[in-house]
Scaffold this motif. Structure first.
Motif, short mmCIF file in Angstrom:
data_model
loop_
_atom_site.label_atom_id
_atom_site.label_comp_id
_atom_site.label_asym_id
_atom_site.label_seq_id
_atom_site.Cartn_x
_atom_site.Cartn_y
_atom_site.Cartn_z
N GLU A 112 26.00 18.04 45.97
CA GLU A 112 26.29 16.90 46.83
C GLU A 112 27.63 17.07 47.53
O GLU A 112 27.76 16.80 48.73
N LYS A 113 28.65 17.53 46.80
CA LYS A 113 29.97 17.75 47.40
C LYS A 113 29.90 18.79 48.51
O LYS A 113 30.53 18.64 49.56
N ASP A 117 30.98 17.99 52.34
CA ASP A 117 31.97 18.81 53.05
C ASP A 117 31.39 19.37 54.35
O ASP A 117 32.06 19.39 55.39
N ASN A 141 32.49 10.98 47.58
CA ASN A 141 33.91 11.32 47.67
C ASN A 141 34.17 11.92 49.05
O ASN A 141 33.86 13.08 49.31
#
Length: 362
Positions: A112-113, A117, A141
């Motif tokens: 997911e990160k 990004d 995030n």
């Protein structure tokens, strides 16, 4: 002359020359800007059509300070619930001429990160997050990025001290459970049992609460709730517990509200095997309105539809509103949208497979 050389794509300068206007006038006419005479705008657009001119999206996005793109991150690798949500989102974003980047995080935080990004690097204008369940999950995030995010068929916790909250669009599972149970009661059924999935899930808890509320309001027989797996096998096992030789009650249920269509199909199969007729002896209602099960069940299965495509449309529109409002604008929080009951043959009521959305009858 080299016949194999590809033809040069027309530019906005070509359009301006064809229409007999300045480059600035052509740009304003094609982008709907400035105070131009209707005849001038029509002449420029006609020239663009004749030349088969297509605007440069990258140049437009730089001019407008946005990318005209949106990211969708899903944690639902199976797609049963997220696909109709994403179809609804694309209905709205496509109409707004926004391109969509689809990303499957598959419940993997690292993956997911990586997707977040990549989307931020592409300067997307907003992100929609969806999943395979409505339970709370960690917020995306985004670091220092101020990109609007909408959660659809999933949600995040909200801090009451924060001014801006992330919008979370969810089906009204309490209302769906209440509607299904009330429907069975209005058909004259008085002993309605509820067979559902694992109680750790919020949707299971809310559907059960809706069931209990409907029973209480009608003064019906004492509730009976059984929890197990999301499977046909559990449906067959639960029906055997309620109606088999080892049944613990003499007052057998005359209706069953099941927490999923998968469970309901297993229940119906078991009832047939036990010599019970559906709906004459026992009425059955499922949940999800999944045609794989509703149409394969005999008789066809009455079920609660969560209106997921409409939920997706509203999520897409909410994101566009936030993009237009600018960073840090607009309050969010959970918003629960109505479900509807699709009536087929398993409950004994007149069939109405095109049941109207309850919001239209308000």
């Amino acid at each position: 002359m080299n016949q194999n050389r590809p033809a040069r794509l027309p530019t906005i300068k070509d359009v301006a020359h064809e229409a007999g206007v300045s480059l600035g006038t052509a740009s304003k006419a094609l982008n709907g800007q400035g105070q131009l005479r209707p005849g001038t705008v029509e002449r420029v657009r006609a020239a663009a059509d004749r030349l088969h001119f297509r605007p440069n999206r990258l140049a437009q996005s730089l001019h407008r300070a946005n990318s005209l793109t949106v990211g969708i991150i899903s944690t639902d690798s199976f797609g049963r619930f997220s696909m109709p949500v994403m179809e609804g989102i694309e209905d709205v974003l496509g109409s707004a001429e926004r391109s969509v980047f689809m990303c499957n995080a598959a419940d993997d935080p690292a993956r997911e990160k990586m997707h977040v990004d990549a989307l931020l690097a592409r300067r997307v204008d907003g992100i929609v997050v969806t999943g395979r369940r409505t339970d709370a999950r960690p917020a995306l995030n985004l670091g220092a990025a101020r990109v609007p995010v909408v959660y659809a068929y999933t949600q995040v916790g909200h801090d009451p001290g924060q001014t801006v909250q992330a919008p979370c669009l969810l089906p009204d599972d309490f209302g769906g459970g209440e509607q299904a149970t009330r429907h069975l009661l209005t058909l004259g059924r008085r002993r309605v049992a509820h067979i559902s999935g694992p109680p750790k899930f919020e949707a299971v808890q809310l559907r059960a609460r809706g069931y209990l509320a409907a029973l209480s309001a009608a003064g019906a027989a004492a509730p009976l709730v059984l929890h197990g797996a999301w499977s046909e096998a559990w449906g067959r096992e639960a029906a055997a517990q309620l109606f088999g030789p080892a049944s613990a009650t003499d007052a057998l249920p005359d209706a069953l509200f099941c927490g999923s269509d998968q469970i309901a199909r297993g229940v119906t199969e078991a009832l047939h095997a036990l010599g019970l007729r559906v709906p004459q002896d026992v009425a059955v209602v499922g949940y999800d309105n999944w045609d794989v099960f509703t149409e394969a069940t005999r008789p066809t299965l009455t079920s609660v539809d969560m209106n997921l495509r409409d939920l997706g449309r509203q999520a897409g529109q909410r994101l566009l509103d936030l993009i237009d409002a600018g960073p840090g604008q607009g309050l969010g929080g959970p918003l629960r949208l109505p479900c509807r009951l699709v009536v087929r043959h398993s409950c004994g009521a007149p069939v109405n497979e095109e049941a109207p959305d309850p919001r239209s009858s308000a």
